[in-house]
Design a protein around this motif. Structure first.
Motif, PDB file in Angstrom:
ATOM      1  N   ARG A   5       2.277  -0.621   1.062  1.00 42.64           N
ATOM      2  CA  ARG A   5       3.015  -0.803  -0.180  1.00 42.64           C
ATOM      3  C   ARG A   5       2.385  -1.941  -0.977  1.00 42.64           C
ATOM      4  O   ARG A   5       1.888  -2.918  -0.413  1.00 42.64           O
ATOM      5  N   GLU A   7       3.033  -4.480  -4.157  1.00 38.02           N
ATOM      6  CA  GLU A   7       3.965  -5.069  -5.119  1.00 38.02           C
ATOM      7  C   GLU A   7       3.194  -5.944  -6.104  1.00 38.02           C
ATOM      8  O   GLU A   7       2.452  -6.843  -5.691  1.00 38.02           O
ATOM      9  N   THR A  25       3.179   0.322  -6.024  1.00 40.90           N
ATOM     10  CA  THR A  25       4.371   1.035  -5.565  1.00 40.90           C
ATOM     11  C   THR A  25       5.664   0.355  -5.969  1.00 40.90           C
ATOM     12  O   THR A  25       6.728   0.967  -5.899  1.00 40.90           O
ATOM     13  N   GLN A  26       5.594  -0.922  -6.378  1.00 42.78           N
ATOM     14  CA  GLN A  26       6.800  -1.636  -6.771  1.00 42.78           C
ATOM     15  C   GLN A  26       6.435  -2.868  -7.589  1.00 42.78           C
ATOM     16  O   GLN A  26       5.272  -3.284  -7.619  1.00 42.78           O
ATOM     17  N   GLY A 196       2.429  -4.460   3.664  1.00 43.84           N
ATOM     18  CA  GLY A 196       2.178  -4.405   2.235  1.00 43.84           C
ATOM     19  C   GLY A 196       1.597  -5.699   1.715  1.00 43.84           C
ATOM     20  O   GLY A 196       1.491  -6.697   2.437  1.00 43.84           O
TER      21      GLY A 196
END
Length: 232
Positions: A5, A7, A25-26, A196
């Motif tokens: 992931r 961020e 992803t974020q 992540g």
């Protein structure tokens, strides 16, 4: 296999759009990133949310200072929680500590309000990170932990991120702030259990603006590993 992931720390709606275009992803919304980060104003947050098509978390931090919240800063923090909840914000990035112990009471205040929580780098200041991690796993509304990756000085000597990852669970992912780390170190950690990365200062220029080339490079590096099996 658990996908890595990514961020991206954003300060503006333009940052959010860049993060999404890159394949992140974020997003984490903050202000004053170069100075240490603090909570953003609701107008900026709402503008960012309008642009967002990926999950968003909003930093709860009363100023760009440390993570030890005495009475005045605690009161301001609780006020931020109240304002954010009324504006429809439901996922926050947050953490506080005192003398190397996590502020469990303040965490439970945030959870009691209804928020899901990503723990910020207050986690790095704890005297016993493994014990804190195992306790945080028991909170279903705690979604991830962010760390700078620096060793923790414990009574038994330095405790490293590599050691923490050996007991980590996909139930509570650990993210590394890539600032100050080489690509080789980050890639090595990702191959051996890191869940992540957080891209903040790493992808910004001297004026604090996102460097799109660096953003695309880091996202590409992380995405390349998603095609390979990893062990956890």
């Amino acid at each position: 296999m658990f996908p890595i992931r990514i961020e991206v720390v954003a300060e503006t709606p333009m940052d959010v759009r860049a993060a999404q275009t890159s394949g992140a992803t974020q997003v984490l919304i903050v202000r004053q990133l170069p100075e240490g980060s603090s909570s953003s104003d609701t107008k900026t947050i709402e503008a960012c949310l309008e642009q967002a098509t990926i999950p968003v978390s909003v930093l709860v931090k009363p100023d760009a200072g440390d993570y030890c919240y005495e009475e005045a800063r605690r009161t301001r923090t609780l006020k931020i929680l109240e304002v954010y909840w009324k504006r429809g914000i439901r996922n926050i990035t947050f953490g506080a500590e005192h003398d190397g112990v996590f502020d469990w009471d303040l965490l439970e205040e945030a959870i009691h309000c209804g928020f899901t929580v990503n723990v910020n780098q207050a986690f790095d200041l704890l005297r016993n990170p493994q014990a804190a991690y195992m306790k945080l796993v028991q909170y279903p509304k705690v979604l991830q932990i962010n760390t700078s990756g620096a060793p923790w000085a414990t009574a038994d000597g330095d405790y490293t991120l590599e050691q923490l990852l050996r007991s980590a669970s996909p139930q509570l992912p650990i993210f590394l702030d890539t600032a100050g780390h080489s690509e080789d170190r980050v890639l090595g950690l990702l191959k051996t259990g890191l869940h992540g990365v957080q891209l903040g200062k790493t992808i910004r220029d001297g004026q604090g603006k996102i460097n799109y080339g660096l953003l695309d490079r880091w996202v590409g590096l992380c995405q390349s590993l998603n095609k390979r099996p990893r062990s956890f």
